[in-house]
Motif scaffolding. Structure first.
Motif, short mmCIF file in Angstrom:
data_model
loop_
_atom_site.label_atom_id
_atom_site.label_comp_id
_atom_site.label_asym_id
_atom_site.label_seq_id
_atom_site.Cartn_x
_atom_site.Cartn_y
_atom_site.Cartn_z
N CYS A 55 0.68 -0.92 -0.23
CA CYS A 55 0.04 0.03 -0.13
C CYS A 55 0.96 1.36 0.16
O CYS A 55 1.95 0.96 0.25
CB CYS A 55 -0.27 -0.84 1.74
SG CYS A 55 -1.30 1.23 1.12
N THR A 57 0.70 3.65 1.65
CA THR A 57 1.15 4.09 2.94
C THR A 57 1.79 3.31 4.14
O THR A 57 2.54 2.91 4.61
CB THR A 57 -0.26 3.55 4.28
OG1 THR A 57 -1.35 4.03 3.45
CG2 THR A 57 -0.12 4.53 5.49
N HIS A 84 0.76 -4.60 5.57
CA HIS A 84 -1.20 -4.83 6.91
C HIS A 84 -2.27 -4.93 5.85
O HIS A 84 -3.48 -5.45 6.08
CB HIS A 84 -1.81 -3.20 6.88
CG HIS A 84 -1.39 -2.11 6.23
ND1 HIS A 84 0.03 -1.25 5.47
CD2 HIS A 84 -2.21 -1.54 5.34
CE1 HIS A 84 -0.16 0.08 4.57
NE2 HIS A 84 -2.14 -0.45 5.03
N GLU A 85 -2.22 -5.13 4.17
CA GLU A 85 -3.18 -5.49 3.55
C GLU A 85 -2.67 -7.26 3.24
O GLU A 85 -2.35 -7.97 2.24
CB GLU A 85 -2.88 -4.07 2.13
CG GLU A 85 -3.28 -3.25 1.91
CD GLU A 85 -3.19 -2.19 1.36
OE1 GLU A 85 -3.18 -3.11 0.31
OE2 GLU A 85 -4.10 -0.79 1.37
ZN LIG Z 1 -3.50 0.74 3.42
#
Ligand SMILES: [Zn+2]
Ligand SMILES: [Zn+2]
Length: 388
Positions: A55, A57, A84-85
């Motif tokens: 991501c 982020t 995190h994904e």
């Molecule tokens: Zn993300």
């Protein structure tokens, strides 16, 4: 043997004691290390990570630091694993967990709030008042894997059951990593002010959240759905995901184009996903009086905002963070009903061991990369897989 007290495991899913995990050193520096496989506590499970998407982020965290917060500060040199994904298979259950079973495929949302603050009690756990407080004497139990606790660029991770979303067998690993992205778009469209079904929408910025914002808005019956951006190839994907009109802002004025495409009027709702410095002021001129603007991206610098027009025109302006109020579950419902094909934004897959290459593809948009996925198994080393 991995056998923590009170934790249920199953011989069909053997668990090693240690695992491969990418660890963040100085800014931009990732090293593949060995870490102990973490142990699920009450209300937690151990997920074997089968796929994880990169991501924008993650790139922020790896190269600049925020919005990750590890032990009250930057994430650098703290043995922190970002990512995190992710999605995977449940392989162990913490004490008392009977909501999920070993062997079940799940995807995850990011934020397990503290569960005790005002916002968590309201379901807005991505705005938890105890964000990052999960250590030392002030431990409130907040978790956001990949932000405040270890994340998914590794082989196993623990997740609170509140962050799990069950997925159907016919949803691929790669598609499942995109559920949380669609969930973020869903949160931006349905919560706070909220899009009323059938209203007109502009999505600014065809990044992953913007593109799935188009898809979710269309699936919710928005009309028309207008997407603005600077890259024709991404705008074309936006059309495939349901945009009625696309506007390349390099070729024409975005505000004028939106008004022309909506019968001379502004639209009811703008989902701002570009983070461009002029985006808020343009959005203010794109909405009609009484319209709503949801900000889902952020510029790096402070930007002047035309407050007078917001007041005179009774415009609602608000930011969202992440994927609260179970929006991820609703996004998964849309995806399992095949209301849109999120895999149109997945472009590349690499083995977990090649994470630095995968990050380079995502960061530099090599070969027009949009969503780049890494997998611990099933992808041969040194061979990237370009998605269809
Ligand atoms: Zn993300
Ligand atoms: Zn909270």
């Amino acid at each position: 043997m991995y056998a923590p007290a009170g934790v249920k495991t199953n011989k069909e899913h053997p668990i090693p004691e240690t695992m491969k995990a990418w660890v963040l050193g100085n800014p931009g520096e990732l090293t593949l290390k060995s870490k102990p496989v973490p142990e699920p506590k009450k209300a937690e499970v151990l997920v074997r990570i089968d796929a994880v998407a990169i991501c924008a982020t993650d790139l922020e965290i790896i190269y600049h630091g925020p919005p990750a917060s590890i032990q009250g500060g930057y994430a650098f040199n703290k043995n922190f694993t970002p990512g995190h994904e992710y999605m995977g298979t449940i392989v162990a259950l913490g004490p008392g967990v009977d909501e999920y079973r070993i062997g079940q495929r799940v995807t995850v949302e990011i934020h397990a709030g503290c569960g005790q603050c005002k916002r968590c009690r309201e379901g807005m756990y991505t705005a938890c008042h105890n964000y990052g407080l999960n250590y030392g004497e002030v431990d409130k139990g907040h978790r956001a894997n990949g932000f405040t606790t270890d994340g998914g660029f590794c082989e196993y991770q623990i997740n609170n059951i509140n962050t799990l979303v069950a997925i159907p067998d016919d949803m691929s690993d790669e598609e499942a990593t995109l559920v949380v992205t669609a969930g973020t778009a869903m949160y931006g469209l349905t919560e706070l002010g909220g899009l009323v079904a059938g209203e007109s929408v502009v999505v600014t910025g065809p990044g992953p959240i913007g593109l799935l914002g188009v898809a979710v808005a269309k699936a919710m019956g928005a009309s028309p759905v207008i997407l603005t951006g600077t890259r024709d190839n991404r705008l074309a994907i936006g059309r495939e995901l349901g945009a009625d009109h696309v506007v390349n802002v390099r070729n024409e004025d975005a505000v004028e184009a939106v008004r022309r495409l909506n019968g001379g009027k502004g639209v009811d709702y703008v989902l701002e996903c570009s983070g461009a410095p002029n985006a808020v002021n343009e959005a203010i001129r794109m909405v009609n009086r009484g319209g709503k603007i949801c900000l889902a991206a952020f510029p790096h610098e402070e930007t002047p905002v035309n407050v007078a027009d917001i007041v005179r025109n009774n415009i609602y302006l608000y930011g969202i963070r992440g994927e609260g109020k179970s929006a991820t579950h609703r996004a998964e419902a849309f995806m399992s009903q095949k209301r849109f094909d999120a895999t149109k934004i997945h472009t590349h897959t690499f083995p977990l061991d090649d994470l630095p290459t995968a990050i380079r593809y995502a960061k530099d948009r090599v070969e027009d990369a949009i969503k780049v996925v890494v997998k611990a198994r099933g992808v041969s080393a040194a061979h990237k897989v370009a998605a269809e």
